[in-house]
Design a protein around this motif. Structure first.
Motif, mmCIF file in Angstrom:
data_model
loop_
_atom_site.group_PDB
_atom_site.id
_atom_site.type_symbol
_atom_site.label_atom_id
_atom_site.label_comp_id
_atom_site.label_asym_id
_atom_site.label_seq_id
_atom_site.Cartn_x
_atom_site.Cartn_y
_atom_site.Cartn_z
ATOM 1 N N HIS A 13 60.148 -4.114 42.592
ATOM 2 C CA HIS A 13 59.922 -3.782 41.184
ATOM 3 C C HIS A 13 59.881 -2.266 41.075
ATOM 4 N N PRO A 14 60.301 -1.670 39.967
ATOM 5 C CA PRO A 14 60.285 -0.206 39.845
ATOM 6 C C PRO A 14 58.928 0.424 40.154
ATOM 7 N N GLU A 15 57.839 -0.274 39.855
ATOM 8 C CA GLU A 15 56.521 0.301 40.141
ATOM 9 C C GLU A 15 56.212 0.370 41.639
ATOM 10 N N ASP A 16 57.051 -0.257 42.473
ATOM 11 C CA ASP A 16 56.899 -0.177 43.929
ATOM 12 C C ASP A 16 57.491 1.107 44.501
ATOM 13 N N ALA A 17 58.230 1.852 43.686
ATOM 14 C CA ALA A 17 59.097 2.908 44.205
ATOM 15 C C ALA A 17 58.350 4.001 44.963
ATOM 16 N N THR A 18 57.142 4.354 44.549
ATOM 17 C CA THR A 18 56.404 5.410 45.243
ATOM 18 C C THR A 18 56.068 4.993 46.669
ATOM 19 N N THR A 19 55.545 3.780 46.830
ATOM 20 C CA THR A 19 55.199 3.294 48.174
ATOM 21 C C THR A 19 56.455 3.064 49.001
ATOM 22 N N VAL A 20 57.500 2.541 48.387
ATOM 23 C CA VAL A 20 58.749 2.302 49.120
ATOM 24 C C VAL A 20 59.358 3.629 49.579
ATOM 25 N N ALA A 21 59.251 4.675 48.766
ATOM 26 C CA ALA A 21 59.733 5.999 49.198
ATOM 27 C C ALA A 21 58.966 6.461 50.423
ATOM 28 N N ARG A 22 57.662 6.270 50.428
ATOM 29 C CA ARG A 22 56.850 6.652 51.594
ATOM 30 C C ARG A 22 57.292 5.875 52.833
ATOM 31 N N LEU A 23 57.481 4.567 52.682
ATOM 32 C CA LEU A 23 57.916 3.743 53.810
ATOM 33 C C LEU A 23 59.305 4.147 54.292
ATOM 34 N N ASN A 24 60.199 4.405 53.357
ATOM 35 C CA ASN A 24 61.560 4.805 53.698
ATOM 36 C C ASN A 24 61.528 6.116 54.486
ATOM 37 N N ASP A 25 60.711 7.062 54.043
ATOM 38 C CA ASP A 25 60.603 8.333 54.765
ATOM 39 C C ASP A 25 60.010 8.129 56.153
ATOM 40 N N MET A 26 58.986 7.274 56.267
ATOM 41 C CA MET A 26 58.404 6.997 57.583
ATOM 42 C C MET A 26 59.462 6.432 58.524
ATOM 43 N N ALA A 27 60.273 5.514 58.024
ATOM 44 C CA ALA A 27 61.311 4.902 58.853
ATOM 45 C C ALA A 27 62.350 5.925 59.291
ATOM 46 N N SER A 28 62.559 6.951 58.481
ATOM 47 C CA SER A 28 63.567 7.971 58.805
ATOM 48 C C SER A 28 63.022 9.067 59.704
ATOM 49 N N GLY A 29 61.744 8.996 60.063
ATOM 50 C CA GLY A 29 61.150 10.037 60.870
ATOM 51 C C GLY A 29 60.979 11.354 60.122
ATOM 52 N N GLY A 30 60.943 11.283 58.803
ATOM 53 C CA GLY A 30 60.754 12.476 57.991
ATOM 54 C C GLY A 30 62.027 13.134 57.508
ATOM 55 N N VAL A 31 63.182 12.610 57.907
ATOM 56 C CA VAL A 31 64.435 13.232 57.483
ATOM 57 C C VAL A 31 64.601 13.145 55.965
ATOM 58 N N LEU A 32 64.161 12.054 55.367
ATOM 59 C CA LEU A 32 64.323 11.919 53.919
ATOM 60 C C LEU A 32 63.464 12.926 53.163
ATOM 61 N N PHE A 33 62.224 13.129 53.601
ATOM 62 C CA PHE A 33 61.383 14.124 52.931
ATOM 63 C C PHE A 33 62.037 15.500 53.030
ATOM 64 N N ASN A 34 62.646 15.792 54.161
ATOM 65 C CA ASN A 34 63.368 17.055 54.339
ATOM 66 C C ASN A 34 64.502 17.175 53.318
ATOM 67 N N ILE A 35 65.272 16.109 53.156
ATOM 68 C CA ILE A 35 66.387 16.102 52.207
ATOM 69 C C ILE A 35 65.865 16.215 50.774
ATOM 70 N N TRP A 36 64.812 15.455 50.449
ATOM 71 C CA TRP A 36 64.255 15.495 49.091
ATOM 72 C C TRP A 36 63.694 16.874 48.766
#
Length: 196
Positions: A13-36
């Motif tokens: 659901h769209p309201e999940d997006a904040t937590t899913v972004a955190r999980l996605n970044d964790m899975a990427s080892g921080g590469v996504l936060f770097n890109i964002w």
């Protein structure tokens, strides 16, 4: 084709997006936060960029399934069928090239892009449940295999994937640039689905 889930799994659901972004970044080892961070600049909010990206990915056809036992997202599965033709890496940020090269080795597979569990919910079987969900999606779509890419330092995830029937088929050195995340290689793992 509608996607069937059984609680505690459900569609994003769209309201999940904040937590899913955190999980996605964790899975990427921080590469996504770097890109964002690079995308938003000094005055921007990288987490807002990440939140919006999760919604954009769902709108562009990614499958995003969360594990929610009534208190919000605890874990996430993100994935999509890989094209039957190789995807060009021309003009792509070099950090993504090795990942794309690996996915290009498994045309037509259903690719798990992210499986991640919040730290406080680990050790409860969430990841294994999400792998089973991904396998069901791959079988429903009549894909010959299920594929994923994992960092070589993530030994716990590699062990889980081996236990779920995946084998290592290739690896590529990470391209780090200004990202200083863990690991040295990306590993492609594959689970053939013979009865498809």
């Amino acid at each position: 084709m509608p996607i069937a889930t059984i609680p505690p799994l459900r569609l994003f659901h769209p309201e999940d997006a904040t937590t899913v972004a955190r999980l996605n970044d964790m899975a990427s080892g921080g590469v996504l936060f770097n890109i964002w961070t690079k995308a938003t600049g000094e005055d921007g909010d990288p987490w807002e960029q990440g939140r919006l990206q999760q919604i954009d990915q769902v709108n562009s056809g990614w499958v995003v399934i969360v594990l929610d036992q009534g208190n919000g997202v605890e874990a996430v599965l993100m994935g999509q069928p890989h094209t039957k033709e190789p995807v060009s890496t021309e003009g792509v940020d070099p950090i993504w090239v090795p990942l794309m090269e690996l996915e290009n080795l498994v045309p037509g597979s259903w690719c798990i892009n992210v499986i991640a569990t919040l730290p406080e919910y680990r050790g409860k079987g969430h990841a294994a449940m999400l792998v089973k969900q991904a396998e069901a999606l791959a079988r429903d779509g009549r894909h010959a295999s299920l594929a994923l890419v994992v960092a070589d330092e993530n030994v716990g995830a590699i062990r889980l994937y081996h236990n779920c029937g995946f084998s290592q088929v290739a690896r590529r050195p990470m391209v780090k640039g200004d990202w200083d995340g863990p690991g040295g290689d990306w590993i492609l793992m594959l689970k053939p689905l013979q009865d498809n």
